[in-house]
Scaffold this active site. Structure first.
Site, PDB file in Angstrom:
ATOM      1  NE  ARG A 176     -32.168 -14.128  18.999  1.00 33.00           N
ATOM      2  CZ  ARG A 176     -32.372 -13.210  19.943  1.00 33.00           C
ATOM      3  NH1 ARG A 176     -33.600 -12.829  20.251  1.00 33.00           N
ATOM      4  NH2 ARG A 176     -31.362 -12.672  20.574  1.00 33.00           N
ATOM      5  CE  LYS A 197     -24.339 -13.482  22.970  1.00 30.93           C
ATOM      6  NZ  LYS A 197     -24.717 -12.233  22.332  1.00 30.93           N
ATOM      7  NE  ARG A 257     -33.390  -8.258  24.537  1.00 29.73           N
ATOM      8  CZ  ARG A 257     -32.296  -8.838  24.048  1.00 29.73           C
ATOM      9  NH1 ARG A 257     -31.185  -8.840  24.733  1.00 29.73           N
ATOM     10  NH2 ARG A 257     -32.321  -9.434  22.880  1.00 29.73           N
ATOM     11  NE  ARG A 284     -24.832 -16.113  17.954  1.00 31.62           N
ATOM     12  CZ  ARG A 284     -24.965 -14.821  18.176  1.00 31.62           C
ATOM     13  NH1 ARG A 284     -23.945 -14.087  18.462  1.00 31.62           N
ATOM     14  NH2 ARG A 284     -26.153 -14.263  18.109  1.00 31.62           N
ATOM     15  NE  ARG A 303     -32.508  -7.809  19.596  1.00 35.98           N
ATOM     16  CZ  ARG A 303     -31.369  -8.383  19.976  1.00 35.98           C
ATOM     17  NH1 ARG A 303     -30.584  -7.758  20.832  1.00 35.98           N
ATOM     18  NH2 ARG A 303     -31.019  -9.556  19.528  1.00 35.98           N
TER      19      ARG A 303
HETATM   20  P1  AMP Z   1     -27.042 -11.033  19.122  1.00 32.84           P
HETATM   21  O1  AMP Z   1     -27.281  -9.588  19.386  1.00 32.84           O
HETATM   22  O2  AMP Z   1     -25.632 -11.463  19.493  1.00 32.84           O
HETATM   23  O3  AMP Z   1     -28.106 -11.935  19.726  1.00 32.84           O
HETATM   24  O4  AMP Z   1     -27.118 -11.240  17.529  1.00 32.84           O
HETATM   25  C1  AMP Z   1     -28.317 -10.939  16.832  1.00 32.84           C
HETATM   26  C2  AMP Z   1     -28.293 -11.645  15.484  1.00 32.84           C
HETATM   27  O5  AMP Z   1     -27.147 -11.214  14.719  1.00 32.84           O
HETATM   28  C3  AMP Z   1     -28.151 -13.164  15.552  1.00 32.84           C
HETATM   29  O6  AMP Z   1     -29.408 -13.806  15.759  1.00 32.84           O
HETATM   30  C4  AMP Z   1     -27.554 -13.459  14.181  1.00 32.84           C
HETATM   31  O7  AMP Z   1     -28.535 -13.400  13.161  1.00 32.84           O
HETATM   32  C5  AMP Z   1     -26.609 -12.297  13.960  1.00 32.84           C
HETATM   33  N1  AMP Z   1     -25.239 -12.575  14.475  1.00 32.84           N
HETATM   34  C6  AMP Z   1     -24.596 -11.970  15.510  1.00 32.84           C
HETATM   35  N2  AMP Z   1     -23.366 -12.492  15.691  1.00 32.84           N
HETATM   36  C7  AMP Z   1     -23.226 -13.472  14.737  1.00 32.84           C
HETATM   37  C8  AMP Z   1     -22.200 -14.394  14.418  1.00 32.84           C
HETATM   38  N3  AMP Z   1     -21.044 -14.453  15.106  1.00 32.84           N
HETATM   39  N4  AMP Z   1     -22.415 -15.243  13.379  1.00 32.84           N
HETATM   40  C9  AMP Z   1     -23.552 -15.219  12.669  1.00 32.84           C
HETATM   41  N5  AMP Z   1     -24.567 -14.394  12.938  1.00 32.84           N
HETATM   42  C10 AMP Z   1     -24.434 -13.522  13.964  1.00 32.84           C
END
Ligand code: AMP
Length: 225
Positions: free
Chosen positions: A180, A24, A137, A98, A169
């Site tokens: 996740r 995404k 990745r 989310r 990561r």
């Molecule tokens: P992402 O890069 O979008 O996969 O986000 C990495 C991490 O950031 C997630 O596993 C969450 O811990 C946190 N995170 C990102 N966006 C949100 C959100 N909208 N609500 C809560 N936690 C978030």
């Protein structure tokens, strides 16, 4: 409509949803560039706060390290501040909302600003495919370029672009990916239902290459005009 790099300014207001590994963020960057939108990634903003060691970062890190969602109150505040800075410019929210309370908070913020969401785009992907993609990745610690291991020379430890160190990561380990994915699925289902009820949900398949998925998103988005 094709996926060429032409920029067509259109002040869309979009959210882009998809499980970990759905690509995404890459899709968001391309869509934002194409339509001249501000690209707001909550995951990226949070990672920058963590790297800078700010109070928000220190709080967020406790949840992010093992795949938990950061509390909505904190993420809503970050998004609210970012939206205010944009004034009336189009935007694409990447990784937000989310959870249902975040979708409701976003609606409230937009209503208060007399703005409407054009669509909630959703990229569908199975966990097996997510594990395969995320396990491979690698991220450059300097320029932040993201690679698939298959695009790098075998055993490469430096970024082909800038020479920075490549790393995985910490939340891309299989057990954290599983967590996740589970957290994502559980929390996103009510969000999808929320947007479906309001006729704002647009789902596309996340399988295949980045250009195939981009084309599906564009076709789905443009067919709503
Ligand atoms: P992402 O890069 O979008 O996969 O986000 C990495 C991490 O950031 C997630 O596993 C969450 O811990 C946190 N995170 C990102 N966006 C949100 C959100 N909208 N609500 C809560 N936690 C978030």
């Amino acid at each position: 409509m094709n996926t060429s790099n032409t920029t067509e300014i259109h002040p869309y207001r979009l959210v882009l949803l998809g499980p970990p590994g759905s690509g995404k963020s890459s899709q968001a960057a391309q869509l934002a560039a194409r339509f001249g939108l501000a690209h707001l990634s909550t995951g990226q903003i949070l990672r920058e706060e963590v790297a800078r060691g700010t109070p928000v970062g220190l709080e967020a890190q406790r949840y992010m390290a093992d795949g938990q969602l950061v509390p909505s109150e904190l993420v809503n505040r970050i998004v609210g501040e970012a939206l205010q800075r944009l004034e009336r410019r189009g935007f694409l929210l990447d990784g937000y909302p989310r959870a249902l309370d975040q979708a409701e908070a976003l609606d409230k913020m937009l209503t208060e600003a007399a703005l409407m969401l054009d669509a909630a785009l959703y990229i569908e992907l199975s966990e097996a495919m997510a594990q395969a993609r995320l396990g491979a990745r690698r991220v450059c610690l300097s320029c932040k370029t993201v690679y698939q291991a298959s695009d790098l020379a075998a055993g490469a430890i430096r970024c082909p672009k800038c020479g920075g160190m490549l790393a995985q990561r910490s939340d891309d380990r299989p057990e954290v990916i599983h967590k996740r994915f589970e957290v994502y699925r559980e929390r996103i289902t009510p969000v999808l239902n929320y947007y479906r009820r309001r006729n704002q949900l647009v789902s596309v398949g996340g399988e295949g290459g980045i250009y195939a998925v981009q084309q599906r998103l564009l076709d789905a988005l443009l067919s709503r005009r």
